[in-house]
Design a protein around this motif. Structure first.
Motif, PDB file in Angstrom:
ATOM      1  N   LEU A 157       0.924  -1.053   0.854  1.00  0.00           N
ATOM      2  CA  LEU A 157      -0.195   0.090   0.288  1.00  0.00           C
ATOM      3  C   LEU A 157       0.495   1.275  -0.122  1.00  0.00           C
ATOM      4  CD1 LEU A 157      -2.842  -1.164   2.801  1.00  0.00           C
ATOM      5  CD2 LEU A 157      -3.244  -1.415  -0.310  1.00  0.00           C
ATOM      6  N   LEU A 158       1.491   1.101   0.879  1.00  0.00           N
ATOM      7  CA  LEU A 158       2.299   2.327   0.805  1.00  0.00           C
ATOM      8  C   LEU A 158       2.851   2.273  -0.627  1.00  0.00           C
ATOM      9  CD1 LEU A 158       2.059   1.910   3.829  1.00  0.00           C
ATOM     10  CD2 LEU A 158       3.727   3.925   4.090  1.00  0.00           C
ATOM     11  N   SER A 159       4.069   1.776  -0.756  1.00  0.00           N
ATOM     12  CA  SER A 159       4.622   1.623  -2.461  1.00  0.00           C
ATOM     13  C   SER A 159       3.855   2.255  -3.471  1.00  0.00           C
ATOM     14  CB  SER A 159       5.061   0.716  -2.926  1.00  0.00           C
ATOM     15  OG  SER A 159       4.015   0.123  -3.225  1.00  0.00           O
ATOM     16  N   HIS A 160       1.965   2.449  -2.816  1.00  0.00           N
ATOM     17  CA  HIS A 160       1.750   2.891  -3.960  1.00  0.00           C
ATOM     18  C   HIS A 160       1.594   4.506  -3.968  1.00  0.00           C
ATOM     19  CE1 HIS A 160      -1.293   3.985  -6.956  1.00  0.00           C
ATOM     20  NE2 HIS A 160      -1.041   2.501  -7.900  1.00  0.00           N
ATOM     21  N   PRO A 161       1.500   5.251  -5.152  1.00  0.00           N
ATOM     22  CA  PRO A 161       1.448   6.365  -4.826  1.00  0.00           C
ATOM     23  C   PRO A 161      -0.007   7.543  -4.383  1.00  0.00           C
ATOM     24  CG  PRO A 161       2.338   6.836  -6.835  1.00  0.00           C
ATOM     25  CD  PRO A 161       2.217   5.403  -5.761  1.00  0.00           C
ATOM     26  N   SER A 162      -1.269   7.054  -4.291  1.00  0.00           N
ATOM     27  CA  SER A 162      -3.000   7.256  -4.666  1.00  0.00           C
ATOM     28  C   SER A 162      -2.729   6.763  -2.628  1.00  0.00           C
ATOM     29  CB  SER A 162      -3.443   6.466  -5.648  1.00  0.00           C
ATOM     30  OG  SER A 162      -2.621   6.944  -6.912  1.00  0.00           O
ATOM     31  N   VAL A 163      -2.170   5.783  -2.523  1.00  0.00           N
ATOM     32  CA  VAL A 163      -2.056   5.627  -1.367  1.00  0.00           C
ATOM     33  C   VAL A 163      -2.507   6.152  -0.123  1.00  0.00           C
ATOM     34  CG1 VAL A 163      -3.134   3.729   0.600  1.00  0.00           C
ATOM     35  CG2 VAL A 163      -2.362   3.170  -1.979  1.00  0.00           C
ATOM     36  N   ARG A 164      -3.194   7.149   0.495  1.00  0.00           N
ATOM     37  CA  ARG A 164      -3.419   7.783   1.474  1.00  0.00           C
ATOM     38  C   ARG A 164      -3.116   7.260   2.714  1.00  0.00           C
ATOM     39  NH1 ARG A 164      -2.345  11.887   4.077  1.00  0.00           N
ATOM     40  NH2 ARG A 164      -3.904  13.267   5.179  1.00  0.00           N
ATOM     41  N   ALA A 165      -4.050   6.134   2.771  1.00  0.00           N
ATOM     42  CA  ALA A 165      -4.168   5.639   4.563  1.00  0.00           C
ATOM     43  C   ALA A 165      -5.364   4.495   4.556  1.00  0.00           C
ATOM     44  CB  ALA A 165      -5.796   6.493   4.744  1.00  0.00           C
ATOM     45  N   THR A 166      -4.910   3.434   5.513  1.00  0.00           N
ATOM     46  CA  THR A 166      -5.419   2.186   5.528  1.00  0.00           C
ATOM     47  C   THR A 166      -6.092   2.316   6.744  1.00  0.00           C
ATOM     48  OG1 THR A 166      -3.685   1.937   6.736  1.00  0.00           O
ATOM     49  CG2 THR A 166      -3.540   1.430   4.820  1.00  0.00           C
ATOM     50  N   THR A 167      -6.844   1.364   6.798  1.00  0.00           N
ATOM     51  CA  THR A 167      -7.836   1.485   7.939  1.00  0.00           C
ATOM     52  C   THR A 167      -8.366   0.153   8.116  1.00  0.00           C
ATOM     53  OG1 THR A 167      -9.496   3.585   8.379  1.00  0.00           O
ATOM     54  CG2 THR A 167     -10.359   1.986   9.002  1.00  0.00           C
ATOM     55  N   TYR A 168      -7.413  -0.537   9.814  1.00  0.00           N
ATOM     56  CA  TYR A 168      -7.601  -1.871   9.466  1.00  0.00           C
ATOM     57  C   TYR A 168      -8.964  -2.472  10.271  1.00  0.00           C
ATOM     58  CZ  TYR A 168      -6.366  -6.660  10.253  1.00  0.00           C
ATOM     59  OH  TYR A 168      -6.029  -8.156  10.815  1.00  0.00           O
ATOM     60  N   TRP A 169      -9.318  -3.472  10.039  1.00  0.00           N
ATOM     61  CA  TRP A 169     -10.953  -3.318  10.852  1.00  0.00           C
ATOM     62  C   TRP A 169     -10.660  -4.400  11.631  1.00  0.00           C
ATOM     63  CZ3 TRP A 169     -14.129   0.378   9.154  1.00  0.00           C
ATOM     64  CH2 TRP A 169     -15.466   0.031   9.559  1.00  0.00           C
ATOM     65  N   GLY A 170     -10.437  -3.559  12.755  1.00  0.00           N
ATOM     66  CA  GLY A 170     -10.702  -5.059  13.889  1.00  0.00           C
ATOM     67  C   GLY A 170      -9.077  -4.983  15.143  1.00  0.00           C
ATOM     68  N   MET A 171      -9.702  -4.223  16.021  1.00  0.00           N
ATOM     69  CA  MET A 171      -7.884  -4.572  16.334  1.00  0.00           C
ATOM     70  C   MET A 171      -8.251  -5.273  17.516  1.00  0.00           C
ATOM     71  SD  MET A 171      -5.144  -2.898  17.951  1.00  0.00           S
ATOM     72  CE  MET A 171      -3.875  -2.592  19.226  1.00  0.00           C
ATOM     73  N   VAL A 172      -8.497  -6.099  17.870  1.00  0.00           N
ATOM     74  CA  VAL A 172      -8.960  -7.195  18.832  1.00  0.00           C
ATOM     75  C   VAL A 172      -9.533  -8.393  17.809  1.00  0.00           C
ATOM     76  CG1 VAL A 172      -9.304  -8.230  20.984  1.00  0.00           C
ATOM     77  CG2 VAL A 172      -9.132  -5.232  20.369  1.00  0.00           C
ATOM     78  N   ASP A 173      -8.848  -9.833  17.992  1.00  0.00           N
ATOM     79  CA  ASP A 173     -10.198 -10.866  18.070  1.00  0.00           C
ATOM     80  C   ASP A 173     -11.326 -11.102  18.277  1.00  0.00           C
ATOM     81  OD1 ASP A 173      -7.701 -11.364  16.286  1.00  0.00           O
ATOM     82  OD2 ASP A 173      -7.495 -13.406  17.655  1.00  0.00           O
ATOM     83  N   GLY A 174     -12.062 -11.239  16.962  1.00  0.00           N
ATOM     84  CA  GLY A 174     -13.944 -11.947  18.344  1.00  0.00           C
ATOM     85  C   GLY A 174     -14.776 -10.504  17.408  1.00  0.00           C
ATOM     86  N   GLY A 175     -14.090  -9.461  16.829  1.00  0.00           N
ATOM     87  CA  GLY A 175     -15.455  -9.271  16.259  1.00  0.00           C
ATOM     88  C   GLY A 175     -16.256  -9.176  15.082  1.00  0.00           C
ATOM     89  N   TRP A 176     -16.058  -8.798  13.585  1.00  0.00           N
ATOM     90  CA  TRP A 176     -17.188  -9.453  12.654  1.00  0.00           C
ATOM     91  C   TRP A 176     -16.941 -10.590  12.541  1.00  0.00           C
ATOM     92  CZ3 TRP A 176     -16.387  -8.723   6.928  1.00  0.00           C
ATOM     93  CH2 TRP A 176     -17.886  -8.719   6.348  1.00  0.00           C
ATOM     94  N   LEU A 177     -17.864 -11.328  12.514  1.00  0.00           N
ATOM     95  CA  LEU A 177     -18.491 -13.097  12.336  1.00  0.00           C
ATOM     96  C   LEU A 177     -16.841 -13.923  13.754  1.00  0.00           C
ATOM     97  CD1 LEU A 177     -17.255 -12.731   8.649  1.00  0.00           C
ATOM     98  CD2 LEU A 177     -19.782 -12.729   9.656  1.00  0.00           C
ATOM     99  N   GLY A 178     -17.227 -13.392  14.469  1.00  0.00           N
ATOM    100  CA  GLY A 178     -16.162 -14.051  15.612  1.00  0.00           C
ATOM    101  C   GLY A 178     -14.640 -14.506  14.811  1.00  0.00           C
ATOM    102  N   ALA A 179     -14.011 -13.609  13.692  1.00  0.00           N
ATOM    103  CA  ALA A 179     -12.961 -14.020  13.169  1.00  0.00           C
ATOM    104  C   ALA A 179     -11.327 -13.793  14.016  1.00  0.00           C
ATOM    105  CB  ALA A 179     -12.700 -13.095  11.646  1.00  0.00           C
ATOM    106  N   PRO A 180     -10.468 -14.500  14.094  1.00  0.00           N
ATOM    107  CA  PRO A 180      -9.092 -13.752  14.793  1.00  0.00           C
ATOM    108  C   PRO A 180      -8.976 -12.335  13.364  1.00  0.00           C
ATOM    109  CG  PRO A 180      -9.036 -16.521  13.822  1.00  0.00           C
ATOM    110  CD  PRO A 180     -10.311 -16.070  13.122  1.00  0.00           C
ATOM    111  N   GLY A 181      -8.666 -11.917  13.268  1.00  0.00           N
ATOM    112  CA  GLY A 181      -8.375 -11.049  12.357  1.00  0.00           C
ATOM    113  C   GLY A 181      -7.973  -9.881  12.886  1.00  0.00           C
ATOM    114  N   GLY A 182      -7.422 -10.538  14.508  1.00  0.00           N
ATOM    115  CA  GLY A 182      -7.323  -8.957  15.360  1.00  0.00           C
ATOM    116  C   GLY A 182      -5.695  -8.723  15.376  1.00  0.00           C
TER     117      GLY A 182
END
Lengths: 428, 428
Positions: free
Chosen positions: B331-356
């Motif tokens: 993402l940072l290698s591409h000049p158009s990207v200005r921001a990222t937003t990670y979805w869920g700092m901690v596990d068990g958010g949306w769908l209960g997924a271990p995505g944190g």
């Protein structure tokens, strides 16, 4: 479903006419008149690519025999076989699509195949058919010499090409697929081509505007279509963007190559409802239904499926006949559909698929008979004797289209253009 | 790939600064100054939903213990645990997304949750974070009471809601996901909702225009996003249509829930290139990368995948850490990207997924350490002593953002806003 479809077809496709017949200003009371349908308003279409050589007198009049003593296959230089195919074609269809693939129409820049295509278009027009040219702008089969040009030169060549064809054919071809598959045009990555280059640079909507403007300017009365195979939200978004940008589209083309299986009524109607929202007439273009083995569902680009032999089978032919009836009934049941175009009258066309109404040996399949029985029987008013009442009136219900009424050697034509009750006065 | 990415990151994200330090108008020659980065210009974002109770003082200060004697899980009423999570959050991110799902924000018409959300937004702003509100218009989790209204009333309620929130939060939240998933909004068919109704009636582009106009009018300086999960040509077509219609979009949001597996560099860059064509800043919103079993590839709507237990695993955590590094570098290698937003700092958010980045027990995963080492080490200038030359100059290369330079107890801040060579004058 089917009885619903039949009721909707009656509602959207038939008129209940009260015909008042006069002679010398007086009602023709208590006489027999014969009412007969001459044509359908609905456009039952099919590709007519096979008839270019026939219309141009390029076929031998006797069967050509190969070195092994076997007659050439259909579409080769055998006027008799192609003429028999033409008879079958003309008995079923009233709307022909002719090929204007740029790479084949003008493989060498400045030498377009205008004469042969015009002869073919006239051949169809003389036989009562409306003719559509397909396509004026497409990234596939585009002229290879475009890739030697700069982007501004490609744009100029593309617009010049559109102005030339639309002008040269005006009066014979007044319906055009102006741009084909614009949804994927700028991101098409299978090979370099001029159209993808300019669409990527300009964006889809500006390119759509340019090509429609060029076509509209060349023939202001033409019916101009946007055509796509992408039935997803992508095509909806493109259509919305094009319409919001103020570009006039006369009809939306929805392709329907069903090599992987018949969509069924529910999916077909859902697609129609989604695209009917824009209030435009819909042409259900490029329909294919197979009478042989289906293409596996995991193929994404249909061009990737290559088989050496793809036969039509008896079971496949029964299935195809059934699906043809269901498909055409579904389409006619929806009031937005103005036209259908079947893709390939004879087996062995695109991809070698058994998708025709006619086998490779020239014999019609059950699907041919099934569609013919709809178009020329169930949805058709044959010559019908009717007795006029004391006011010279007769009543009948018929599919929209052109009719004639005759008595005592005199014939007058009239049209039924709108569904529902119709009053028609004819002076015989 | 990675070395290419590193070179591109240097090219697009760093400035080579020549700092001229003066005191009382004279060059500060031959002195030691300390240069230190204070913040990133790039927006490293994450959802901050967990911190609404903390910011509002709603948490107990001692661990709450359940009837079985076990402490409650994270996110429940334990200020200490949430504070530790906040420390982890704030050490990694500078950009918070807060929840404005209408159905939860205003479940009862006229009683919006404005106060609690404003407290939370201020909590983040006081800690140096930019805050985004998500979303102002969406067909999912929309207010149920909308379905009792007529379409014109729904439109009025939607626009009124936008004006209210954007006005109420101006100065604290000046970045908004104005409309979410408009591609499928009018054809969403899983349940009835007010947004799908009005989008179907009005069309996507007119609705996008209305909601953007309402937000723009309420806060003319806000950064307004169009956000979607659909990375196909459909979203391209929507964006093109919106831009051709003259609607001003400040940034494009591209969701990237990768529950079915990391996209990889090639796909990610291809998507970025396709959406960079519009010349708009890109926010890579809603990124999820799992540290457990992947969701099967045949799931189309991710909401359809329901499992009772979805653990984070050691192998999954190693994979996630590796993919996080690859993803953020891409993402940072591409000049158009200005921001990222990670979805869920901690596990068990949306769908209960271990995505944190953090396990359910509050401990950071390898992915946390991996991203922290990029954001606070590899892409960061720690306090660095530098000796000025006879003209009072020092040179250094640093990531774009805010810096300070100090000497003898005096500190001045400056910014590096553009990649490439930069000359900066500071009076200490």
């Amino acid at each position: 479903m089917s009885s619903d479809a039949d009721a909707l077809i009656r509602q959207h496709r038939t008129a209940t006419a009260t015909l008042t017949v006069t002679r010398d200003g007086e009602p023709l009371a208590g006489q027999e008149v014969v009412v007969a349908q001459r044509s359908h308003e609905f456009l039952f279409g099919c590709t007519g690519f096979e008839f270019v050589p026939l219309a141009n007198g390029e076929l031998a009049t006797a069967p050509e025999v190969g070195p092994d003593g076997v007659a050439g296959s259909l579409g080769e230089a055998d006027a008799g076989r192609v003429e028999r195919l033409a008879d079958l074609w003309l008995d079923l269809f009233n709307f022909a699509t002719l090929p204007f693939y740029w790479g084949r129409f003008e493989p060498e820049r400045g030498r377009p195949d205008t004469h042969r295509l015009r002869e073919t278009a006239r051949w169809f027009a003389e036989r009562g058919c409306l003719v559509k040219g397909h396509p004026l702008a497409w990234h596939t089969v585009s002229a290879e010499w475009l890739t030697e040009l700069s982007n501004p030169e490609i744009v100029e060549a593309q617009l010049g090409r559109i102005r030339r064809e639309v002008t040269d054919f005006a009066g014979v071809i007044d319906t055009w697929d102006v741009i084909n598959e614009a949804v994927i045009m700028p991101i098409f990555d299978r090979y370099d081509n001029g159209l993808t280059r300019i669409c990527r640079e300009l964006g889809r909507i500006p390119l759509v505007r340019m090509v429609f403007d060029a076509a509209r300017e060349a023939n202001p009365t033409a019916t101009l279509l946007l055509n796509d195979f992408d039935m997803s939200a992508a095509y909806e978004c493109l259509v919305e963007g094009v319409l919001e940008a103020g570009i006039r589209i006369d009809a939306l083309g929805l392709q329907s190559h069903m090599h992987q299986g018949y969509w069924g009524e529910e999916k077909t109607l859902a697609i129609l409802d989604r695209f009917a929202r824009y209030g435009l007439p819909i042409h259900f273009t490029e329909t294919t239904l197979l009478s042989g083995q289906l293409m596996p569902a995991d193929i994404v680009d249909l061009n990737d499926y290559q088989v050496s032999d793809w036969p039509s089978t008896p079971e496949g032919e029964e299935r195809q006949a059934d699906e043809i009836v269901r498909h055409y009934k579904t389409l006619l049941s929806h009031p937005s559909v103005r036209a259908t175009t079947y893709w390939g009258m004879v087996d062995g066309g695109w991809l070698g698929a058994p998708g025709g109404f006619v086998r490779a040996d020239g014999t019609p399949k059950p699907s041919y008979e099934a569609l013919r029985s709809l178009v020329r029987d169930e949805w058709w008013v044959p010559p019908t004797p009717l007795g006029t009442d004391p006011h010279g009136r007769v009543g009948f219900t018929g599919f929209l289209g052109e009719y004639e009424v005759s008595t005592a050697g005199r014939t007058v034509t009239f049209r039924l253009d709108e569904p529902g009750p119709a009053t028609v006065d004819v002076a015989l």
